[in-house]
Design a protein around this motif. Structure first.
Motif, PDB file in Angstrom:
ATOM      1  N   MET A 145       0.839  -1.205   0.000  1.00 26.47           N
ATOM      2  CA  MET A 145       0.000   0.000   0.000  1.00 26.47           C
ATOM      3  C   MET A 145       0.871   1.251   0.000  1.00 26.47           C
ATOM      4  O   MET A 145       0.509   2.264  -0.593  1.00 26.47           O
ATOM      5  N   TYR A 146       2.023   1.167   0.651  1.00 28.98           N
ATOM      6  CA  TYR A 146       2.960   2.289   0.658  1.00 28.98           C
ATOM      7  C   TYR A 146       3.613   2.494  -0.699  1.00 28.98           C
ATOM      8  O   TYR A 146       4.022   3.590  -1.032  1.00 28.98           O
ATOM      9  N   LEU A 147       3.695   1.427  -1.467  1.00 30.76           N
ATOM     10  CA  LEU A 147       4.292   1.525  -2.796  1.00 30.76           C
ATOM     11  C   LEU A 147       3.257   1.880  -3.851  1.00 30.76           C
ATOM     12  O   LEU A 147       3.598   2.077  -5.016  1.00 30.76           O
ATOM     13  N   ILE A 154      -7.483  -0.144   5.451  1.00 29.04           N
ATOM     14  CA  ILE A 154      -7.315   0.123   6.885  1.00 29.04           C
ATOM     15  C   ILE A 154      -6.119   0.988   7.244  1.00 29.04           C
ATOM     16  O   ILE A 154      -5.989   1.402   8.372  1.00 29.04           O
ATOM     17  N   VAL A 155      -5.232   1.282   6.316  1.00 26.63           N
ATOM     18  CA  VAL A 155      -3.986   1.974   6.641  1.00 26.63           C
ATOM     19  C   VAL A 155      -4.047   3.442   6.236  1.00 26.63           C
ATOM     20  O   VAL A 155      -4.527   3.782   5.171  1.00 26.63           O
ATOM     21  N   GLN A 156      -3.524   4.274   7.120  1.00 30.62           N
ATOM     22  CA  GLN A 156      -3.356   5.696   6.849  1.00 30.62           C
ATOM     23  C   GLN A 156      -1.860   5.930   6.604  1.00 30.62           C
ATOM     24  O   GLN A 156      -1.065   5.903   7.532  1.00 30.62           O
ATOM     25  N   THR A 157      -1.477   6.119   5.362  1.00 31.02           N
ATOM     26  CA  THR A 157      -0.063   6.186   4.991  1.00 31.02           C
ATOM     27  C   THR A 157       0.560   7.574   5.171  1.00 31.02           C
ATOM     28  O   THR A 157       1.783   7.704   5.159  1.00 31.02           O
ATOM     29  N   ASP A 162       4.988  11.363   5.141  1.00 32.10           N
ATOM     30  CA  ASP A 162       5.441  12.724   5.453  1.00 32.10           C
ATOM     31  C   ASP A 162       6.894  12.737   5.949  1.00 32.10           C
ATOM     32  O   ASP A 162       7.611  13.709   5.732  1.00 32.10           O
ATOM     33  N   CYS A 163       7.321  11.661   6.587  1.00 33.49           N
ATOM     34  CA  CYS A 163       8.707  11.577   7.065  1.00 33.49           C
ATOM     35  C   CYS A 163       9.698  11.412   5.918  1.00 33.49           C
ATOM     36  O   CYS A 163      10.882  11.705   6.068  1.00 33.49           O
ATOM     37  N   PHE A 164       9.215  10.941   4.774  1.00 33.89           N
ATOM     38  CA  PHE A 164      10.089  10.638   3.641  1.00 33.89           C
ATOM     39  C   PHE A 164       9.830  11.495   2.409  1.00 33.89           C
ATOM     40  O   PHE A 164      10.569  11.409   1.443  1.00 33.89           O
ATOM     41  N   ASN A 165       8.769  12.249   2.405  1.00 33.74           N
ATOM     42  CA  ASN A 165       8.338  13.090   1.289  1.00 33.74           C
ATOM     43  C   ASN A 165       7.710  12.309   0.141  1.00 33.74           C
ATOM     44  O   ASN A 165       6.795  12.793  -0.485  1.00 33.74           O
ATOM     45  N   THR A 166       8.227  11.121  -0.176  1.00 34.49           N
ATOM     46  CA  THR A 166       7.656  10.325  -1.265  1.00 34.49           C
ATOM     47  C   THR A 166       7.662   8.847  -0.891  1.00 34.49           C
ATOM     48  O   THR A 166       8.446   8.404  -0.049  1.00 34.49           O
ATOM     49  N   MET A 167       6.797   8.098  -1.562  1.00 38.83           N
ATOM     50  CA  MET A 167       6.772   6.648  -1.375  1.00 38.83           C
ATOM     51  C   MET A 167       8.081   6.024  -1.857  1.00 38.83           C
ATOM     52  O   MET A 167       8.564   5.049  -1.282  1.00 38.83           O
ATOM     53  N   LYS A 168       8.655   6.578  -2.907  1.00 39.16           N
ATOM     54  CA  LYS A 168       9.924   6.069  -3.448  1.00 39.16           C
ATOM     55  C   LYS A 168      11.025   6.145  -2.393  1.00 39.16           C
ATOM     56  O   LYS A 168      11.821   5.217  -2.231  1.00 39.16           O
ATOM     57  N   ASN A 169      11.089   7.261  -1.660  1.00 44.52           N
ATOM     58  CA  ASN A 169      12.083   7.406  -0.594  1.00 44.52           C
ATOM     59  C   ASN A 169      11.849   6.388   0.518  1.00 44.52           C
ATOM     60  O   ASN A 169      12.804   5.851   1.080  1.00 44.52           O
ATOM     61  N   TYR A 170      10.585   6.125   0.826  1.00 43.78           N
ATOM     62  CA  TYR A 170      10.284   5.121   1.857  1.00 43.78           C
ATOM     63  C   TYR A 170      10.744   3.744   1.396  1.00 43.78           C
ATOM     64  O   TYR A 170      11.364   2.999   2.158  1.00 43.78           O
ATOM     65  N   LYS A 171      10.476   3.405   0.154  1.00 46.10           N
ATOM     66  CA  LYS A 171      10.894   2.113  -0.408  1.00 46.10           C
ATOM     67  C   LYS A 171      12.421   1.961  -0.311  1.00 46.10           C
ATOM     68  O   LYS A 171      12.924   0.910   0.104  1.00 46.10           O
ATOM     69  N   MET A 172      13.161   2.990  -0.674  1.00 45.98           N
ATOM     70  CA  MET A 172      14.624   2.945  -0.599  1.00 45.98           C
ATOM     71  C   MET A 172      15.077   2.731   0.853  1.00 45.98           C
ATOM     72  O   MET A 172      15.982   1.948   1.118  1.00 45.98           O
ATOM     73  N   PHE A 173      14.429   3.423   1.781  1.00 47.34           N
ATOM     74  CA  PHE A 173      14.758   3.302   3.201  1.00 47.34           C
ATOM     75  C   PHE A 173      14.538   1.870   3.687  1.00 47.34           C
ATOM     76  O   PHE A 173      15.391   1.282   4.347  1.00 47.34           O
TER      77      PHE A 173
END
Length: 180
Positions: A145-147, A154-157, A162-173
């Motif tokens: 769901m984050y990607l 059920i998830v509020q992403t 907001d901590c990563f600015n983009t989903m792509k940054n979260y995926k890399m993390f």
């Protein structure tokens, strides 16, 4: 000897884990996992805006939830989902007794860094258990769901993204550790 009271105040975020009694399997088939997700969804509706699920992962013998509270203590939400699921499971499999091993574990998340690290830990759970090679291949977590590849349920992403600015940054993390 009684349990120590959980620390709680409005707006706190928790990492919650609950495990099967004696580490036994608590989701025996696909339907069990869907029922559990439906119980969470119904409980979110029941408490209308009092709780938000930031991320989750359902393994075979335990689950992880990251939950933000509003003005209602987390014990009410957890009591509802654990008791409803235990009742369903025990009826379906004709079991008696406790489904869950003791009280659920809870840890307060008190910084953005901790929020990021715990979400990564939750989403990498099936990779570390050697169930899948990549976290997005595990359908029983919120990672897809984050990607943007899984149906958001059920998830509020927003809080985590907001901590990563983009989903792509979260995926890399997440995957910098997952592939290392």
């Amino acid at each position: 000897m009684g349990y120590q009271k959980r620390t709680w105040y409005p707006g706190v975020i928790y990492h919650i884990t609950s495990r099967g009694n004696r580490k036994e399997i608590i989701y025996k088939d696909i339907r069990d996992r869907y029922v559990f997700l439906n119980i969470i969804e119904n409980s979110l509706e029941y408490y209308k805006g009092e709780f938000s699920i930031i991320c989750y992962c359902i393994m075979s013998n335990h689950f992880h939830l990251m939950i933000e509270t509003k003005d209602t203590h987390i014990k009410h939400f957890m009591s509802r989902i654990n008791s409803q699921y235990a009742k369903y499971f025990n009826q379906k499999y004709e079991y008696v007794g406790y489904l869950f091993q003791g009280r659920y574990y809870s840890q307060i998340i008190d910084s953005d860094l901790e929020l990021m690290e715990v979400s990564r830990y939750i989403h990498l759970n099936p990779v570390r258990a050697n169930i899948v090679k990549k976290p997005e291949h595990y359908i029983w977590s919120s990672y897809s769901m984050y990607l943007g590849i899984g149906k958001k349920r059920i998830v509020q992403t927003e809080k985590l993204i907001d901590c990563f600015n983009t989903m792509k940054n979260y995926k890399m993390f997440v995957e910098e550790v997952g592939n290392g």
